[in-house]
Design an enzyme around this catalytic site. Structure first.
Site, PDB file in Angstrom:
ATOM      1  N   HIS A 157       0.807  -1.227   0.000  1.00  0.00           N
ATOM      2  CA  HIS A 157       0.000   0.000   0.000  1.00  0.00           C
ATOM      3  C   HIS A 157       0.839   1.276   0.000  1.00  0.00           C
ATOM      4  O   HIS A 157       0.315   2.346  -0.267  1.00  0.00           O
ATOM      5  CB  HIS A 157      -0.902   0.017   1.237  1.00  0.00           C
ATOM      6  CG  HIS A 157      -2.035  -0.964   1.152  1.00  0.00           C
ATOM      7  ND1 HIS A 157      -3.341  -0.593   0.961  1.00  0.00           N
ATOM      8  CD2 HIS A 157      -2.056  -2.324   1.225  1.00  0.00           C
ATOM      9  CE1 HIS A 157      -4.128  -1.661   0.925  1.00  0.00           C
ATOM     10  NE2 HIS A 157      -3.363  -2.728   1.094  1.00  0.00           N
ATOM     11  N   ASP A 370       3.801   9.342  -0.465  1.00  0.00           N
ATOM     12  CA  ASP A 370       2.593   8.628  -0.073  1.00  0.00           C
ATOM     13  C   ASP A 370       2.292   7.578  -1.130  1.00  0.00           C
ATOM     14  O   ASP A 370       2.454   7.840  -2.328  1.00  0.00           O
ATOM     15  CB  ASP A 370       1.414   9.609   0.024  1.00  0.00           C
ATOM     16  CG  ASP A 370       0.489   9.259   1.175  1.00  0.00           C
ATOM     17  OD1 ASP A 370       0.428   8.077   1.537  1.00  0.00           O
ATOM     18  OD2 ASP A 370      -0.163  10.171   1.703  1.00  0.00           O
TER      19      ASP A 370
HETATM   20  O1  F6P Z   1      -1.366   2.554   4.710  1.00  0.00           O
HETATM   21  C1  F6P Z   1      -0.310   2.178   5.478  1.00  0.00           C
HETATM   22  C2  F6P Z   1      -0.714   1.677   6.841  1.00  0.00           C
HETATM   23  O2  F6P Z   1       0.407   1.305   7.585  1.00  0.00           O
HETATM   24  C3  F6P Z   1      -1.641   0.498   6.821  1.00  0.00           C
HETATM   25  O3  F6P Z   1      -0.997  -0.722   6.604  1.00  0.00           O
HETATM   26  C4  F6P Z   1      -2.266   0.670   8.168  1.00  0.00           C
HETATM   27  O4  F6P Z   1      -3.451  -0.019   8.319  1.00  0.00           O
HETATM   28  C5  F6P Z   1      -2.443   2.176   8.270  1.00  0.00           C
HETATM   29  O5  F6P Z   1      -1.359   2.705   7.576  1.00  0.00           O
HETATM   30  C6  F6P Z   1      -2.502   2.714   9.680  1.00  0.00           C
HETATM   31  O6  F6P Z   1      -1.306   2.448  10.354  1.00  0.00           O
HETATM   32  P1  F6P Z   1      -1.253   1.714  11.772  1.00  0.00           P
HETATM   33  O7  F6P Z   1      -1.925   0.395  11.611  1.00  0.00           O
HETATM   34  O8  F6P Z   1       0.190   1.601  12.078  1.00  0.00           O
HETATM   35  O9  F6P Z   1      -1.998   2.604  12.719  1.00  0.00           O
END
Ligand code: F6P
Length: 515
Positions: A157, A370
């Site tokens: 992602h 991003d």
């Molecule tokens: O989009 C990147 C990401 O790390 C996802 O994998 C994740 O769900 C989201 O951002 C939120 O991050 P975290 O789970 O570390 O709060």
């Protein structure tokens, strides 16, 4: 057709009687889950000193959820440690913030091994497995090592840098080789695909050649095929537009709009993360007020920044820095009846955000890097087409590839952001409508369920009709060039990958790099 098995770090298990979360993966997967049934597996979100070694199950809306807890030690080493202190900065090109620790790297591997051990008994032979994001890179290899013959796809992602950046990571070769366990590796954009292909070629020492296929390609390694492709993630555009239209009539949004007293609104909303370029953005807003005094007392900037990963070292100073900058701008420019920057440090309900977006003359989305950035897409979706606002967007957001009608800026250039804000605030209606219309139409052509379908159909062997149009706006991107490694067993030819197709067309003859 077998079930769809999703693996992601966080699993959004809906509460009993609740509909699944309105945004994100849950929406993208709704169609796929309802047509074939599914299982969603991953971390419960809970870290405890002595977690039960159990998989907890729940069934909601026809989907089975299976979650496990992490021990505090695993949380520190895997999540706060290797995933978010080493991989996250590296994938976002921030080598200065990369903090590597062998113990954490081991912990990351161990957690992935544990996931594989827990997931395997839950699988049926005809399941298709779709693994999500950088927290889970080794999972495919761990499943294969335990005998899995399933189709397994991986979607990344976040940005994918070229090998010159990736190789700074100790153990980078092993990490890249892990991707060869997957049948399909997907990234967001053509730029990420260029990085992925470069890392595959250089990180594994393989000789890479274009396959010559029109759409679809592969890397062959020890009898396995791995396809590489870009699949830009989308949003549920029409649904978000409807939420925004409804939300502006709500009491909360009307009260907020009244508080602006007729001034224009610039809006930004994200997780409080150093990749989002928040200090740089505040400086950009400061440059607008400094260099274009006509906007003083005429525009308000609302920045919503939800706290995130607060136990990761590199996130700790950010909040203070932003508060200081916002305070300085407010000190320099405020009037008794006007505060230029409003800073909200909490998440806001999605429907309220949609209403704020619709009322904002400018959406200011300037990450330093991003993967995609869905706020940019949601801002455009939320606009009133008869009087739309303008999107000011970082050229380093994946979304920029499909949104050339936004005002694209370099997020490090405060004066450039100031100029773009000025251009957005004075832009004539006709130009705003044209830019917005083009972006909105493209968003509607690419549905979020179409994104999931396109990935799954590629993984399962068929192409989708919707896929090629998703790259309609990406044609101006430079195409990946594959450098063949020169070694005693291969010729040193460099070849361009065939492009404009859903999947990079690559076939490879391999020579392992001597280590
Ligand atoms: O989009 C990147 C990401 O790390 C996802 O994998 C994740 O769900 C989201 O951002 C939120 O991050 P975290 O789970 O570390 O709060």
């Amino acid at each position: 057709m077998g079930r769809l098995v999703i693996v992601s770090n966080r699993v959004p298990v809906p509460k009993r009687g609740e509909t699944p979360a309105a945004g994100g993966l849950a929406v993208a997967l709704k169609d796929a889950f309802s047509s074939r049934g599914g299982l969603w597996f991953g971390w419960s979100g809970t870290a405890s000193p002595e977690p039960a070694d159990l998989v907890r199950h729940a069934r909601r809306g026809g989907v089975d959820y299976a979650v496990i807890d992490l021990s505090q030690e695993a949380y520190d080493g895997f999540y706060a440690g290797y995933a978010n202190s080493a991989l996250w900065p590296m994938f976002h090109f921030r080598l200065g913030l990369l903090s590597y620790d062998r113990g954490q790297a081991r912990c990351y591997k161990l957690v992935n091994q544990r996931y594989a051990e827990k997931l395997l008994p839950l699988l049926r032979p005809d399941d298709t497995i779709w693994v999500h994001d950088y927290q889970m890179i080794p999972l495919g290899a761990e499943l294969r090592a335990r005998g899995s013959k399933h189709r397994i796809g991986y979607f990344h992602h976040i940005p994918f840098p070229p090998w010159a950046v990736f190789s700074a990571m100790p153990g980078g070769e092993e990490l890249i080789s892990n991707l060869l366990a997957y049948d399909l590796v997907g990234v967001q954009t053509q730029r990420d695909l260029t990085g992925l292909v470069d890392c595959m070629a250089q990180g594994t020492g393989m000789k890479v050649r274009p396959s010559g296929q029109q759409a679809g390609g592969e890397i062959r390694f020890r009898g396995r095929r791995t396809r590489l492709g870009s699949f830009p993630i989308a949003i549920a555009t029409e649904e978000f537009a409807a939420v925004a239209e409804q939300s502006v009539a709500s009491r909360e949004v009307r009260r907020f709009v009244e508080s602006l007293a007729g001034r224009s609104l610039v809006i930004g909303a994200e997780r409080l993360d150093y990749t989002k370029g928040l200090p740089e953005r505040l400086r950009g807003f400061g440059a607008l007020l400094e260099n274009f005094p006509e906007h003083r007392n005429n525009v308000t900037y609302l920045q919503i920044a939800a706290r995130s990963r607060e136990d990761v070292e590199s996130y700790k100073d950010l909040k203070r820095e932003i508060e200081t900058l916002a305070g300085r701008i407010n000190g320099d420019y405020s009037e008794a009846d006007w505060t230029p920057v409003r800073y909200v440090g909490r998440t806001q309900p999605r429907d309220m955000l949609a209403g704020y977006y619709r009322r904002a003359q400018v959406g200011l989305v300037t990450p330093l890097r991003d993967g995609m950035n869905l706020v940019a897409k949601e801002y455009v979706a939320a606009q009133d087409p008869s009087n739309p606002g303008v999107l000011v967007l970082s050229r380093f957001a994946g979304a920029a590839e499909g949104m050339p009608e936004a005002l694209l800026v370099n997020p490090l250039d405060a004066e450039g952001i100031g100029e773009a804000l000025h251009a957005a605030l004075v832009m004539p209606m006709e130009e705003r409508r044209e830019r917005h219309g083009a972006m909105y139409r493209r968003l509607c052509e690419n549905s979020v369920t179409g994104w999931a379908r396109s990935f799954l159909e590629t993984l399962e062997g068929q192409e989708t009709a919707e896929a090629p149009s998703s790259r309609a706006a990406a044609l101006s991107m430079p195409q990946p060039r594959l450098m063949a490694r020169s070694d005693s067993t291969s010729s040193a030819s460099a070849s361009a990958v065939s492009t404009g197709s859903q999947v990079a067309a690559i076939s490879t003859a391999f020579a392992r790099r001597p280590r």
